[in-house]
Design a protein around this motif. Structure first.
Motif, short mmCIF file in Angstrom:
data_model
loop_
_atom_site.label_atom_id
_atom_site.label_comp_id
_atom_site.label_asym_id
_atom_site.label_seq_id
_atom_site.Cartn_x
_atom_site.Cartn_y
_atom_site.Cartn_z
N GLY A 116 0.79 -1.22 0.00
CA GLY A 116 0.00 0.00 0.00
C GLY A 116 0.82 1.27 0.00
N SER A 117 2.11 1.16 -0.23
CA SER A 117 2.95 2.35 -0.23
C SER A 117 3.18 2.88 -1.64
CB SER A 117 4.31 2.02 0.42
OG SER A 117 5.01 1.09 -0.38
N VAL A 118 3.38 4.18 -1.70
CA VAL A 118 3.74 4.84 -2.96
C VAL A 118 5.10 5.49 -2.75
CG1 VAL A 118 3.14 6.65 -4.60
CG2 VAL A 118 1.33 5.28 -3.55
N THR A 119 6.04 5.15 -3.62
CA THR A 119 7.39 5.69 -3.53
C THR A 119 7.66 6.57 -4.74
OG1 THR A 119 8.14 3.71 -2.39
CG2 THR A 119 9.84 5.13 -3.34
N GLU A 146 19.95 12.10 -5.37
CA GLU A 146 18.78 11.22 -5.51
C GLU A 146 18.07 11.12 -4.16
OE1 GLU A 146 17.69 6.60 -6.60
OE2 GLU A 146 19.52 7.49 -7.41
N ARG A 147 16.79 11.44 -4.17
CA ARG A 147 16.00 11.38 -2.95
C ARG A 147 14.67 10.70 -3.23
NH1 ARG A 147 20.26 12.41 -1.31
NH2 ARG A 147 20.93 14.11 0.03
N SER A 148 14.15 9.99 -2.24
CA SER A 148 12.87 9.30 -2.36
C SER A 148 11.98 9.68 -1.19
CB SER A 148 13.07 7.79 -2.36
OG SER A 148 13.80 7.38 -3.47
N ALA A 149 10.69 9.56 -1.44
CA ALA A 149 9.70 9.77 -0.38
C ALA A 149 8.64 8.68 -0.52
CB ALA A 149 9.07 11.15 -0.51
N VAL A 150 8.17 8.21 0.63
CA VAL A 150 7.18 7.12 0.66
C VAL A 150 5.98 7.58 1.45
CG1 VAL A 150 6.75 4.73 1.37
CG2 VAL A 150 9.02 5.41 0.59
N VAL A 151 4.79 7.32 0.91
CA VAL A 151 3.55 7.53 1.67
C VAL A 151 2.79 6.21 1.66
CG1 VAL A 151 3.32 10.01 1.27
CG2 VAL A 151 2.35 8.43 -0.38
N TYR A 152 2.04 5.97 2.73
CA TYR A 152 1.26 4.74 2.84
C TYR A 152 -0.21 5.08 2.77
CZ TYR A 152 5.52 2.42 4.23
OH TYR A 152 6.80 1.91 4.22
N LEU A 153 -0.94 4.28 2.03
CA LEU A 153 -2.38 4.48 1.89
C LEU A 153 -3.12 3.98 3.11
CD1 LEU A 153 -2.73 3.35 -1.82
CD2 LEU A 153 -2.53 5.65 -0.94
#
Length: 153
Positions: A116-119, A146-153
């Motif tokens: 359920g995560s979006v990266t 390079e950077r990433s971010a994750v959100v969870y639904l």
């Protein structure tokens, strides 16, 4: 003259003089001081740019939530963000970033992941930039961020 004392020579007179010693010491230390100031400036500029890339990734990751909660099946969040000009709008709000140096995936059909995560991952290319030129001056090699971010639904 007293017996046993030698007449002072020209070299001993020069070694005893201290006029101008501070100026000579300053000129010896000046290049190191200037290099240190440039180093501090380059590292500060790098940290500011890296912070902008991270903030942009976090903002874009949060922007995917309404897209995924819209009820549509198989939404390509990256393509939707690009078509809505959201990426351009986010980059325009930053102090150090240019859209021309940013790599953003045109499609990410694998989102959301099974958990359920979006990266969202952004890669910012520093090649040819002022930061890249200055970093090589002080012995650093900043080529990309390079950077990433994750959100969870």
């Amino acid at each position: 003259m007293t017996p046993g004392s030698a007449r002072p020579g020209p070299l001993s007179r020069l070694l005893g003089e201290e006029d101008g010693a501070v100026s000579v010491e300053f000129m010896i230390l000046l290049p190191a001081l200037l290099l240190f100031v440039v180093f501090i400036f380059v590292v500060s500029l790098y940290l500011g740019t890296a912070s902008d890339v991270q903030q942009a990734a976090q903002t874009l990751a949060r922007a995917t939530l309404p897209l995924l909660n819209s009820g549509e099946e198989n939404v390509d969040v990256c393509a939707s963000l690009l078509s809505s000009n959201m990426v351009q709008a986010v980059i325009d709000q930053t102090a150090f970033l240019s859209i021309d140096n940013l790599t953003f995936p045109a499609s990410c059909t694998d989102q959301p992941a099974a958990d359920g995560s979006v990266t969202i991952t952004l890669v910012y290319n520093l090649a040819g930039s002022t930061l890249n030129s200055l970093s090589s001056l002080v012995g650093l090699d900043f080529v990309q961020i390079e950077r990433s971010a994750v959100v969870y639904l």
